[in-house]
Design a protein around this motif. Structure first.
Motif, PDB file in Angstrom:
ATOM      1  N   TRP A 195       0.823  -1.208   0.000  1.00 41.44           N
ATOM      2  CA  TRP A 195       0.000   0.000   0.000  1.00 41.44           C
ATOM      3  C   TRP A 195       0.861   1.264   0.000  1.00 41.44           C
ATOM      4  CZ3 TRP A 195      -5.130  -0.548  -0.934  1.00 41.44           C
ATOM      5  CH2 TRP A 195      -5.650  -1.840  -0.799  1.00 41.44           C
ATOM      6  N   SER A 196       0.553   2.178   0.895  1.00 42.17           N
ATOM      7  CA  SER A 196       1.237   3.483   0.871  1.00 42.17           C
ATOM      8  C   SER A 196       2.683   3.408   1.356  1.00 42.17           C
ATOM      9  CB  SER A 196       0.462   4.515   1.688  1.00 42.17           C
ATOM     10  OG  SER A 196       0.460   4.179   3.050  1.00 42.17           O
ATOM     11  N   ALA A 197       3.107   2.275   1.897  1.00 41.67           N
ATOM     12  CA  ALA A 197       4.517   2.123   2.284  1.00 41.67           C
ATOM     13  C   ALA A 197       5.419   2.230   1.062  1.00 41.67           C
ATOM     14  CB  ALA A 197       4.741   0.787   2.989  1.00 41.67           C
ATOM     15  N   THR A 198       4.841   2.087  -0.125  1.00 39.14           N
ATOM     16  CA  THR A 198       5.589   2.281  -1.363  1.00 39.14           C
ATOM     17  C   THR A 198       6.278   3.645  -1.368  1.00 39.14           C
ATOM     18  OG1 THR A 198       4.030   0.882  -2.569  1.00 39.14           O
ATOM     19  CG2 THR A 198       5.376   2.375  -3.892  1.00 39.14           C
ATOM     20  N   ALA A 199       5.632   4.654  -0.786  1.00 39.97           N
ATOM     21  CA  ALA A 199       6.192   6.008  -0.762  1.00 39.97           C
ATOM     22  C   ALA A 199       7.395   6.118   0.167  1.00 39.97           C
ATOM     23  CB  ALA A 199       5.122   7.016  -0.350  1.00 39.97           C
ATOM     24  N   ILE A 200       7.594   5.145   1.037  1.00 36.60           N
ATOM     25  CA  ILE A 200       8.764   5.123   1.919  1.00 36.60           C
ATOM     26  C   ILE A 200       9.850   4.242   1.311  1.00 36.60           C
ATOM     27  CG2 ILE A 200       9.611   4.464   4.207  1.00 36.60           C
ATOM     28  CD1 ILE A 200       7.775   6.944   4.170  1.00 36.60           C
ATOM     29  N   VAL A 201       9.472   3.087   0.824  1.00 36.67           N
ATOM     30  CA  VAL A 201      10.424   2.118   0.277  1.00 36.67           C
ATOM     31  C   VAL A 201      11.145   2.688  -0.951  1.00 36.67           C
ATOM     32  CG1 VAL A 201      10.621  -0.154  -0.801  1.00 36.67           C
ATOM     33  CG2 VAL A 201       9.170   0.143   1.204  1.00 36.67           C
ATOM     34  N   ASN A 202      10.427   3.417  -1.792  1.00 38.73           N
ATOM     35  CA  ASN A 202      10.993   3.974  -3.015  1.00 38.73           C
ATOM     36  C   ASN A 202      11.283   5.470  -2.825  1.00 38.73           C
ATOM     37  OD1 ASN A 202      10.766   1.578  -4.738  1.00 38.73           O
ATOM     38  ND2 ASN A 202       8.573   1.860  -4.411  1.00 38.73           N
ATOM     39  N   GLU A 203      12.543   5.788  -2.732  1.00 39.90           N
ATOM     40  CA  GLU A 203      12.971   7.156  -2.453  1.00 39.90           C
ATOM     41  C   GLU A 203      12.419   8.171  -3.451  1.00 39.90           C
ATOM     42  OE1 GLU A 203      17.121   9.590  -1.641  1.00 39.90           O
ATOM     43  OE2 GLU A 203      17.148   7.402  -1.717  1.00 39.90           O
ATOM     44  N   GLU A 204      12.141   7.729  -4.664  1.00 44.48           N
ATOM     45  CA  GLU A 204      11.612   8.638  -5.684  1.00 44.48           C
ATOM     46  C   GLU A 204      10.281   9.270  -5.272  1.00 44.48           C
ATOM     47  OE1 GLU A 204       9.691   6.380  -9.213  1.00 44.48           O
ATOM     48  OE2 GLU A 204      10.915   4.881  -8.172  1.00 44.48           O
ATOM     49  N   TYR A 205       9.577   8.657  -4.305  1.00 46.90           N
ATOM     50  CA  TYR A 205       8.284   9.163  -3.868  1.00 46.90           C
ATOM     51  C   TYR A 205       8.344  10.001  -2.589  1.00 46.90           C
ATOM     52  CZ  TYR A 205       6.463   5.744  -7.232  1.00 46.90           C
ATOM     53  OH  TYR A 205       6.193   5.018  -8.363  1.00 46.90           O
ATOM     54  N   HIS A 206       9.501  10.143  -1.990  1.00 49.44           N
ATOM     55  CA  HIS A 206       9.597  10.896  -0.732  1.00 49.44           C
ATOM     56  C   HIS A 206       9.102  12.330  -0.886  1.00 49.44           C
ATOM     57  CE1 HIS A 206      12.846   8.085   1.217  1.00 49.44           C
ATOM     58  NE2 HIS A 206      11.744   7.443   0.880  1.00 49.44           N
ATOM     59  N   GLY A 207       9.431  12.968  -1.992  1.00 47.90           N
ATOM     60  CA  GLY A 207       8.984  14.342  -2.222  1.00 47.90           C
ATOM     61  C   GLY A 207       7.473  14.450  -2.311  1.00 47.90           C
ATOM     62  N   LEU A 252       5.341  12.452  -0.806  1.00 50.14           N
ATOM     63  CA  LEU A 252       4.844  12.303   0.559  1.00 50.14           C
ATOM     64  C   LEU A 252       4.971  13.621   1.319  1.00 50.14           C
ATOM     65  CD1 LEU A 252       3.737  10.703   2.937  1.00 50.14           C
ATOM     66  CD2 LEU A 252       6.077   9.858   3.352  1.00 50.14           C
ATOM     67  N   GLU A 253       6.077  14.283   1.160  1.00 46.70           N
ATOM     68  CA  GLU A 253       6.265  15.573   1.823  1.00 46.70           C
ATOM     69  C   GLU A 253       5.210  16.581   1.334  1.00 46.70           C
ATOM     70  OE1 GLU A 253      10.012  18.548   2.735  1.00 46.70           O
ATOM     71  OE2 GLU A 253      10.399  16.510   2.048  1.00 46.70           O
ATOM     72  N   GLU A 254       4.930  16.589   0.044  1.00 46.00           N
ATOM     73  CA  GLU A 254       3.898  17.478  -0.510  1.00 46.00           C
ATOM     74  C   GLU A 254       2.524  17.171   0.080  1.00 46.00           C
ATOM     75  OE1 GLU A 254       4.019  17.030  -4.751  1.00 46.00           O
ATOM     76  OE2 GLU A 254       6.084  17.781  -4.892  1.00 46.00           O
ATOM     77  N   VAL A 255       2.223  15.884   0.248  1.00 46.48           N
ATOM     78  CA  VAL A 255       0.925  15.498   0.827  1.00 46.48           C
ATOM     79  C   VAL A 255       0.827  15.997   2.267  1.00 46.48           C
ATOM     80  CG1 VAL A 255      -0.488  13.535   1.574  1.00 46.48           C
ATOM     81  CG2 VAL A 255       0.553  13.533  -0.707  1.00 46.48           C
ATOM     82  N   HIS A 256       1.869  15.758   3.065  1.00 50.15           N
ATOM     83  CA  HIS A 256       1.858  16.265   4.438  1.00 50.15           C
ATOM     84  C   HIS A 256       1.657  17.784   4.437  1.00 50.15           C
ATOM     85  CE1 HIS A 256       2.823  12.529   6.360  1.00 50.15           C
ATOM     86  NE2 HIS A 256       4.107  12.509   6.044  1.00 50.15           N
ATOM     87  N   LYS A 257       2.381  18.482   3.586  1.00 52.81           N
ATOM     88  CA  LYS A 257       2.291  19.943   3.531  1.00 52.81           C
ATOM     89  C   LYS A 257       0.888  20.386   3.137  1.00 52.81           C
ATOM     90  CE  LYS A 257       4.608  24.080   1.746  1.00 52.81           C
ATOM     91  NZ  LYS A 257       3.544  24.863   2.264  1.00 52.81           N
ATOM     92  N   SER A 258       0.262  19.661   2.216  1.00 51.47           N
ATOM     93  CA  SER A 258      -1.097  20.041   1.804  1.00 51.47           C
ATOM     94  C   SER A 258      -2.082  19.926   2.965  1.00 51.47           C
ATOM     95  CB  SER A 258      -1.558  19.198   0.606  1.00 51.47           C
ATOM     96  OG  SER A 258      -1.855  17.863   0.975  1.00 51.47           O
ATOM     97  N   PHE A 259      -1.899  18.933   3.827  1.00 51.87           N
ATOM     98  CA  PHE A 259      -2.775  18.792   4.993  1.00 51.87           C
ATOM     99  C   PHE A 259      -2.568  19.960   5.959  1.00 51.87           C
ATOM    100  CE2 PHE A 259      -2.801  13.865   4.510  1.00 51.87           C
ATOM    101  CZ  PHE A 259      -3.777  13.955   3.532  1.00 51.87           C
TER     102      PHE A 259
END
Length: 147
Positions: free
Chosen positions: A19-31, A33-40
């Protein structure tokens, strides 16, 4: 949850195993994830949750040190994004499978298993959030791992 769905909407691969752990396992998605946190936070949220719910033995993360490292990444990303604007809630999901109280670990094994994500999140979170605890025993494992 909200973070996972938003990650998928923004282009993170929808891996139905982790599931969403893909955004942690694959470094290409870290940015992303940061954008999603910032949007909240920009939308007025006073707290964000680490993207660590699915980093568990139940989906294949069985090496404790690897769990600690990966949840640490989720905590670091959330903490860096939150700065002083929001609390960081350290997500602790069920260690086996959500909504399956018949599959929970024996008490001592569960306590030991919860200690890995707790240690990985520790430097980054304000509060631990035990999510989707199906039975009291599951919650007791978290409480005992925290003590």
């Amino acid at each position: 949850g909200g973070t996972g769905e938003e990650l998928f909407l923004r282009g993170v691969k929808d891996d139905r195993k982790i599931w969403s752990a893909t955004a942690i396992v694959n470094e290409e998605y870290h940015g992303i994830l940061e954008e999603v946190h910032k949007s909240f936070i920009d939308a007025g949220s006073q707290a964000i949750t680490t993207n660590s719910y699915g980093i568990t033995p139940g989906v294949g993360f069985t090496d404790g040190d690897e769990v600690k490292r990966l949840v640490g990444i989720s905590g670091e990303i959330a903490s860096r994004t939150a700065t002083d604007q929001a609390l960081v809630l350290g997500s602790l999901g069920p260690q086996v499978e959500s909504y399956r109280p018949d599959l929970i670990m024996k008490h001592d094994e569960g306590v030991q298993t919860y200690q890995y994500p707790i240690e990985g999140l520790y430097p980054f979170v304000d509060i631990y959030l035990a999510e989707t605890m199906s039975v009291l025993e599951e919650a007791f494992q978290v409480v005992d791992a925290l003590s």
